[in-house]
Design a protein around this motif. Structure first.
Motif, PDB file in Angstrom:
ATOM      1  N   MET A  78     -17.216  12.883   3.117  1.00 12.31           N
ATOM      2  CA  MET A  78     -17.931  12.185   2.053  1.00 12.31           C
ATOM      3  C   MET A  78     -17.955  13.053   0.807  1.00 12.31           C
ATOM      4  O   MET A  78     -17.893  14.264   0.888  1.00 12.31           O
ATOM      5  N   GLY A  79     -18.095  12.405  -0.329  1.00 12.14           N
ATOM      6  CA  GLY A  79     -18.233  13.165  -1.542  1.00 12.14           C
ATOM      7  C   GLY A  79     -17.087  13.000  -2.514  1.00 12.14           C
ATOM      8  O   GLY A  79     -17.228  13.297  -3.681  1.00 12.14           O
ATOM      9  N   GLY A  80     -15.929  12.527  -2.031  1.00 12.76           N
ATOM     10  CA  GLY A  80     -14.804  12.345  -2.932  1.00 12.76           C
ATOM     11  C   GLY A  80     -14.968  11.085  -3.769  1.00 12.76           C
ATOM     12  O   GLY A  80     -15.893  10.311  -3.583  1.00 12.76           O
ATOM     13  N   PRO A  81     -14.044  10.878  -4.693  1.00  9.54           N
ATOM     14  CA  PRO A  81     -14.125   9.676  -5.519  1.00  9.54           C
ATOM     15  C   PRO A  81     -13.888   8.422  -4.688  1.00  9.54           C
ATOM     16  O   PRO A  81     -13.213   8.472  -3.668  1.00  9.54           O
ATOM     17  N   VAL A  82     -14.452   7.311  -5.144  1.00 11.93           N
ATOM     18  CA  VAL A  82     -14.203   6.022  -4.492  1.00 11.93           C
ATOM     19  C   VAL A  82     -12.892   5.497  -5.063  1.00 11.93           C
ATOM     20  O   VAL A  82     -12.804   5.198  -6.250  1.00 11.93           O
ATOM     21  N   LYS A  83     -11.862   5.431  -4.214  1.00 12.64           N
ATOM     22  CA  LYS A  83     -10.549   4.997  -4.681  1.00 12.64           C
ATOM     23  C   LYS A  83     -10.480   3.485  -4.835  1.00 12.64           C
ATOM     24  O   LYS A  83      -9.811   2.970  -5.716  1.00 12.64           O
ATOM     25  N   SER A  84     -11.138   2.776  -3.952  1.00 15.69           N
ATOM     26  CA  SER A  84     -11.172   1.316  -4.067  1.00 15.69           C
ATOM     27  C   SER A  84     -12.464   0.799  -3.449  1.00 15.69           C
ATOM     28  O   SER A  84     -13.007   1.402  -2.529  1.00 15.69           O
ATOM     29  N   TRP A  85     -12.935  -0.309  -3.988  1.00 13.66           N
ATOM     30  CA  TRP A  85     -14.149  -0.965  -3.501  1.00 13.66           C
ATOM     31  C   TRP A  85     -13.730  -2.220  -2.759  1.00 13.66           C
ATOM     32  O   TRP A  85     -12.705  -2.822  -3.062  1.00 13.66           O
ATOM     33  N   ARG A  86     -14.537  -2.636  -1.802  1.00 15.06           N
ATOM     34  CA  ARG A  86     -14.281  -3.884  -1.094  1.00 15.06           C
ATOM     35  C   ARG A  86     -15.549  -4.718  -1.105  1.00 15.06           C
ATOM     36  O   ARG A  86     -16.630  -4.185  -1.299  1.00 15.06           O
ATOM     37  N   TRP A  87     -15.400  -5.995  -0.888  1.00 13.23           N
ATOM     38  CA  TRP A  87     -16.564  -6.887  -0.847  1.00 13.23           C
ATOM     39  C   TRP A  87     -17.404  -6.574   0.383  1.00 13.23           C
ATOM     40  O   TRP A  87     -16.858  -6.301   1.455  1.00 13.23           O
ATOM     41  N   PRO A  88     -18.739  -6.638   0.254  1.00 10.75           N
ATOM     42  CA  PRO A  88     -19.607  -6.325   1.390  1.00 10.75           C
ATOM     43  C   PRO A  88     -19.713  -7.453   2.410  1.00 10.75           C
ATOM     44  O   PRO A  88     -20.125  -7.212   3.552  1.00 10.75           O
ATOM     45  N   THR A  89     -19.361  -8.675   2.030  1.00 11.61           N
ATOM     46  CA  THR A  89     -19.468  -9.810   2.942  1.00 11.61           C
ATOM     47  C   THR A  89     -18.732 -10.999   2.354  1.00 11.61           C
ATOM     48  O   THR A  89     -18.425 -11.026   1.164  1.00 11.61           O
ATOM     49  N   ARG A  90     -18.461 -11.981   3.211  1.00  9.65           N
ATOM     50  CA  ARG A  90     -17.921 -13.249   2.722  1.00  9.65           C
ATOM     51  C   ARG A  90     -19.063 -14.045   2.105  1.00  9.65           C
ATOM     52  O   ARG A  90     -20.223 -13.788   2.379  1.00  9.65           O
ATOM     53  N   GLY A  91     -18.722 -15.040   1.336  1.00  5.59           N
ATOM     54  CA  GLY A  91     -19.731 -15.915   0.755  1.00  5.59           C
ATOM     55  C   GLY A  91     -19.567 -16.016  -0.743  1.00  5.59           C
ATOM     56  O   GLY A  91     -18.777 -15.296  -1.361  1.00  5.59           O
ATOM     57  N   LYS A  92     -20.323 -16.946  -1.308  1.00  3.82           N
ATOM     58  CA  LYS A  92     -20.265 -17.225  -2.739  1.00  3.82           C
ATOM     59  C   LYS A  92     -21.364 -16.438  -3.444  1.00  3.82           C
ATOM     60  O   LYS A  92     -22.477 -16.314  -2.924  1.00  3.82           O
ATOM     61  N   VAL A  93     -21.052 -15.911  -4.615  1.00  5.64           N
ATOM     62  CA  VAL A  93     -22.080 -15.250  -5.424  1.00  5.64           C
ATOM     63  C   VAL A  93     -23.002 -16.345  -5.959  1.00  5.64           C
ATOM     64  O   VAL A  93     -22.567 -17.225  -6.703  1.00  5.64           O
ATOM     65  N   ILE A  94     -24.272 -16.310  -5.535  1.00  2.00           N
ATOM     66  CA  ILE A  94     -25.224 -17.352  -5.938  1.00  2.00           C
ATOM     67  C   ILE A  94     -26.191 -16.867  -7.015  1.00  2.00           C
ATOM     68  O   ILE A  94     -26.923 -17.655  -7.589  1.00  2.00           O
ATOM     69  N   ARG A  95     -26.189 -15.567  -7.283  1.00  4.39           N
ATOM     70  CA  ARG A  95     -26.963 -15.035  -8.397  1.00  4.39           C
ATOM     71  C   ARG A  95     -26.239 -13.799  -8.906  1.00  4.39           C
ATOM     72  O   ARG A  95     -25.886 -12.921  -8.139  1.00  4.39           O
ATOM     73  N   ARG A  96     -26.036 -13.751 -10.218  1.00  4.46           N
ATOM     74  CA  ARG A  96     -25.283 -12.658 -10.824  1.00  4.46           C
ATOM     75  C   ARG A  96     -26.214 -11.548 -11.304  1.00  4.46           C
ATOM     76  O   ARG A  96     -27.421 -11.723 -11.409  1.00  4.46           O
ATOM     77  N   TYR A  97     -25.618 -10.436 -11.635  1.00  5.11           N
ATOM     78  CA  TYR A  97     -26.315  -9.262 -12.149  1.00  5.11           C
ATOM     79  C   TYR A  97     -26.886  -9.537 -13.544  1.00  5.11           C
ATOM     80  O   TYR A  97     -26.271 -10.229 -14.352  1.00  5.11           O
ATOM     81  N   SER A  98     -28.071  -8.992 -13.792  1.00  7.81           N
ATOM     82  CA  SER A  98     -28.663  -9.010 -15.125  1.00  7.81           C
ATOM     83  C   SER A  98     -29.345  -7.667 -15.320  1.00  7.81           C
ATOM     84  O   SER A  98     -30.155  -7.252 -14.487  1.00  7.81           O
ATOM     85  N   ALA A 158     -19.723  -1.934   4.781  1.00  8.24           N
ATOM     86  CA  ALA A 158     -19.761  -0.883   3.761  1.00  8.24           C
ATOM     87  C   ALA A 158     -18.633  -1.123   2.766  1.00  8.24           C
ATOM     88  O   ALA A 158     -17.492  -1.360   3.157  1.00  8.24           O
ATOM     89  N   VAL A 159     -18.946  -1.060   1.470  1.00  8.34           N
ATOM     90  CA  VAL A 159     -17.937  -1.316   0.434  1.00  8.34           C
ATOM     91  C   VAL A 159     -17.017  -0.123   0.209  1.00  8.34           C
ATOM     92  O   VAL A 159     -15.959  -0.258  -0.390  1.00  8.34           O
ATOM     93  N   ALA A 160     -17.436   1.049   0.684  1.00  3.25           N
ATOM     94  CA  ALA A 160     -16.640   2.277   0.588  1.00  3.25           C
ATOM     95  C   ALA A 160     -17.222   3.262   1.603  1.00  3.25           C
ATOM     96  O   ALA A 160     -18.344   3.073   2.088  1.00  3.25           O
ATOM     97  N   ALA A 161     -16.480   4.299   1.918  1.00  2.00           N
ATOM     98  CA  ALA A 161     -16.960   5.313   2.857  1.00  2.00           C
ATOM     99  C   ALA A 161     -18.161   6.056   2.269  1.00  2.00           C
ATOM    100  O   ALA A 161     -18.283   6.180   1.044  1.00  2.00           O
ATOM    101  N   GLY A 162     -19.038   6.542   3.140  1.00  3.19           N
ATOM    102  CA  GLY A 162     -20.194   7.300   2.674  1.00  3.19           C
ATOM    103  C   GLY A 162     -21.156   7.608   3.799  1.00  3.19           C
ATOM    104  O   GLY A 162     -20.802   7.517   4.973  1.00  3.19           O
ATOM    105  N   GLN A 163     -22.377   7.952   3.425  1.00  2.53           N
ATOM    106  CA  GLN A 163     -23.411   8.283   4.404  1.00  2.53           C
ATOM    107  C   GLN A 163     -24.653   7.445   4.129  1.00  2.53           C
ATOM    108  O   GLN A 163     -25.076   7.306   2.974  1.00  2.53           O
TER     109      GLN A 163
END
Length: 125
Positions: A1-21, A40-45
């Motif tokens: 753990m501790g290195g850069p996140v090279k790629s992100w992945r979706w945490p689950t299937r489904g539709k986004v029903i509320r967006r970030y604000s 998990a969207v990326a490796a970590g602890q």
């Protein structure tokens, strides 16, 4: 753990029903069925697993490195404990409705402690 996140992945299937604000909603909400896998969207602890944060129900927080954390709220069941090292794509919880009125995953990414829009980092789908 501790290195850069090279790629992100979706945490689950489904539709986004509320967006970030930046003022009202510090992440996104993704619908689905009770028990759907949350990954998990990326490796970590895992640095937090429990119900101590009001409004998020069963919550997991993963530290990916010194810059990024991800948070997964409203789960029905947690499958990892604090201190667990996880790999990208590992199932960490089951989707639920703890702390909310319908089944959904509340998902956040924090950069240097501040919430950012996860859709800026997650791959298009």
């Amino acid at each position: 753990m501790g290195g850069p996140v090279k790629s992100w992945r979706w945490p689950t299937r489904g539709k986004v029903i509320r967006r970030y604000s930046s003022t009202l909603h510090k992440g996104i909400d993704i619908d689905g069925e009770r028990g759907d896998p949350v990954e998990a969207v990326a490796a970590g602890q895992v640095v937090y697993a429990g119900t101590g944060i009001v409004g998020l129900g069963e919550l997991i927080i993963i530290k990916h490195n010194d810059i990024y954390l991800s948070a997964y709220g409203h789960n029905s069941r947690l499958l990892v404990a604090e201190g667990t090292v996880v790999r990208a794509g590992q199932t960490i919880a089951e989707k639920g409705d703890s702390g909310t009125d319908k089944v959904q995953l509340h998902f956040e990414i924090r950069k240097e402690g501040k919430p950012i829009d996860p859709l800026r980092l997650l791959p298009r789908r």
